[in-house]
Design an enzyme around this catalytic site. Sequence first.
Site, PDB file in Angstrom:
ATOM      1  N   ASP A 123       0.544   5.272   5.481  1.00 32.97           N
ATOM      2  CA  ASP A 123      -0.122   4.959   4.337  1.00 32.97           C
ATOM      3  C   ASP A 123       0.589   5.473   3.088  1.00 32.97           C
ATOM      4  O   ASP A 123       1.143   6.588   3.060  1.00 32.97           O
ATOM      5  CB  ASP A 123      -1.422   5.445   4.620  1.00 32.97           C
ATOM      6  CG  ASP A 123      -2.141   4.560   5.724  1.00 32.97           C
ATOM      7  OD1 ASP A 123      -1.646   3.543   6.120  1.00 32.97           O
ATOM      8  OD2 ASP A 123      -3.207   5.390   6.285  1.00 32.97           O
ATOM      9  N   ARG A 124      -0.037   4.955   1.825  1.00 31.80           N
ATOM     10  CA  ARG A 124       0.541   5.665   0.614  1.00 31.80           C
ATOM     11  C   ARG A 124       0.337   7.204   0.590  1.00 31.80           C
ATOM     12  O   ARG A 124       1.225   7.811   0.118  1.00 31.80           O
ATOM     13  CB  ARG A 124      -0.040   4.813  -0.402  1.00 31.80           C
ATOM     14  CG  ARG A 124       0.381   5.249  -1.871  1.00 31.80           C
ATOM     15  CD  ARG A 124      -0.251   4.660  -2.934  1.00 31.80           C
ATOM     16  NE  ARG A 124      -1.850   4.903  -3.041  1.00 31.80           N
ATOM     17  CZ  ARG A 124      -2.452   4.458  -3.707  1.00 31.80           C
ATOM     18  NH1 ARG A 124      -2.141   3.439  -4.694  1.00 31.80           N
ATOM     19  NH2 ARG A 124      -4.036   4.714  -3.559  1.00 31.80           N
TER      20      ARG A 124
END
Length: 319
Positions: free
Chosen positions: A136-137
């Site tokens: 995920d970012r």
Amino acid sequence: MTRHRWTAAADATGRLDSYLAARLRLSRNRAQALLSEGMVRVDGSAPKKSDRVLAGQEIEVRVPPPAPARAEAQDIPLEIVFQDRHLVVVHKPPGLVVHPAPGHPDGTLVNALLHHVSDLSGIGGTLRPGIVHRLDRDTSGLMIAAKTDPAHRALSAALKERRIRRIYLAALWGALGDGEVVVDRPIGRHPHDRLRMAAVEGGRSAVTRFRAMERWRSATLCEARLETGRTHQIRVHAASIGHPVVGDELYGAGRERGFAGPDRGWAAALARRTPRQFLHAHRLEFAHPATGLTMRFEAELPRDLAGVRGWAGGEGPTV
């Protein structure tokens, strides 16, 4: 343009696209694309991808050089932990999106890899890195990208067959039970919120193993080992057992308000100090796709989460 010519051996069998993929070490999709583009001749004629290969056939394949990547190379700081001519292992910083997508057309890990890695041989006919798994970012830590089609296929198969060992460090709200806590719950799209995933019946199988490392006042620092790799898996599984990841605004927003007495004040202070979801891809182990040797890598917590751990860990004993 690379030209390959040979005579099919006596034991040649199967569909032509599968045969070409195995012979030339290409993905099946790439072999099918070459057939569709007229780059293959069998006994001088253009075959269909569904044709069967026969012993003694004269086969010629022309393979164009990889096309330029659609994403542009960008000089984005990136820590490369290891690389050879087959793959690269990076330590992804928080805040970096992995793939270009609507809303993030550039400034991604792929853009950074195109700048820092100079010997890509092409994935699926395109000069680009082959991302094997994603983060995920706002999750930091170790990731693998392949430089070649064969390495990408081998690593992707190893991931699917659960032969890549991935261990994360995660701070979870509350006191996790002793020993290993195994969460075996399928994950799918949330029935009412398309931006979220959820543990739902009919989802894809997902297994996460949690083990407490340090017990803090209102939270637990854990190792989280993935057996599968579903979207948001650790975050969803942690929330599903009542212990969402500290700092996770999507699956655990406001969880710090669920404590009583002095614990509530400590939890509020922890929430304020945690700049993002406390989730870090800490350890990675896999067999090298070309040599078969076991590769092991470890990345310590980055400074933002290490500071949180230092503060929180000073408030209570370790396990």
